[in-house]
Enzyme design. Sequence first.
Site, PDB file in Angstrom:
ATOM      1  CG  ASP A 141       3.689 -51.462  30.561  1.00  0.00           C
ATOM      2  OD1 ASP A 141       2.909 -51.051  29.732  1.00  0.00           O
ATOM      3  OD2 ASP A 141       3.648 -51.227  31.677  1.00  0.00           O
TER       4      ASP A 141
ATOM      5  CD  GLN B  96      -1.715 -49.991  38.151  1.00  0.00           C
ATOM      6  OE1 GLN B  96      -2.299 -50.631  36.922  1.00  0.00           O
ATOM      7  NE2 GLN B  96      -1.457 -48.864  37.799  1.00  0.00           N
TER       8      GLN B  96
ATOM      9  CE  LYS C 271      -3.284 -50.338  33.059  1.00  0.00           C
ATOM     10  NZ  LYS C 271      -2.494 -50.221  34.354  1.00  0.00           N
TER      11      LYS C 271
END
Length: 365
Positions: free
Chosen positions: A192, A169, A125
């Site tokens: 997200d 995460q 990422k």
Amino acid sequence: MASMMFTDCSSAATSRLIPLHRRTGAVFLRHCVGQLRLRTTSSERSCSTLSVRSSSSPTPVVSADANSEAAASAMVIDGKAVAKKIREEIAVEVSRMKDSIGLVPGLAVILVGDRKDSATYVRNKKKACGSVGINSFEVHLPEDSSEGEVLKFVSSFNDDPSVHGILVQLPLPSHMNEENVLSAISCEKDVDGFGSQNIGELAMRGREPLFVPCTPKGCIELLRRYNIEIKGKRAVVIGRSNIVGMPAALLLLGEDATVSIVHSRTKNPEDITRQADIIISAVGQPNMVRGNWIKPGAVIIDVGINPVEDPKAPRGYRLVGDICYEEARSVASAITPVPGGVGPMTIAMLLSNTLLSAKRIHNFR
Ligand code: NDP
């Protein structure tokens, strides 16, 4: 059944990891960023030769029309090429933002513990952010950190004006409550799009969520970029998870498709799937959808990422989707390959959501 763990995955992984489940004896590959288990299945054995006809750039040639004649060989929807194009577009926008207001978007990732797979995804990422000019911030906490410490960082990123997107995460260590941590992320920075506010807005007619979850958003973006009409089409989504199947179905509904959802308790899933002009499959079962489940001319978006044993592959395994590709490509009009289909789109959508957030926060058009 062979079984092994591995830590590599598409660089397009999002930040979520969901624990391995077992249902009716089958081991499921969890979310792309999760632990993967290698397996062979009977369908895999009879559906094992991949031959991909690649199209170098998205071309508007597909009609998701069930009544159209089957293509001899389906067009390959090239997610890698589309994702690359999207990243280039994002880089242009980031640089325009920098030139105009002296600011660039920022994505913060919180990693807890020493899982190698999680570290790899965070690294990917960061790399993706760097490639388009987005700032990335990383906090790496030891495995034995307390939930309170993680919440403290979430809170400080919530208040930090240079951070426009926050990811934790997953998985978190077992002594932490993931729900508590995730719900602490400000919905304005929930890139997200998994938070209940964003999902709730997605489900309501006439409402706009601040963020749409990255993988389903990537599926719709692929259809759009290939000029595949959704309105009025019959769509079947296989899988109803919170992170892929369910939001994908809501997005298709929002695009005026007539949507059915197939899940593990659906009777005769092949009969329902066979009615679809557009299929989005997010199950995690290698080659589950066979050629005779598919209506001639249908468009197929295969989200599944399943590692299967392959002694000829350098690592002893390869990745396949939920769709039996070699059978589907002689029935469908267009299909995403695995890998190289939806996977690369997921991280492109994460970057896109981060840019969107920064533009919204700074009122930059
Ligand atoms: P989940 O396990 O959370 O959901 C799987 C869904 O499939 C469930 O709704 C389940 O039904 C349904 N299902 C399971 N077995 C069957 C069956 N035999 N027939 C019909 N439906 C079935 O998985 P995810 O949604 O997280 O992921 C799905 C796949 O997509 C995985 O392979 C994952 O790795 C991949 N993935 C890929 C991403 C990418 O970037 N390309 C990103 C995210 C995921 P029920 O609800 O009844 O249990």
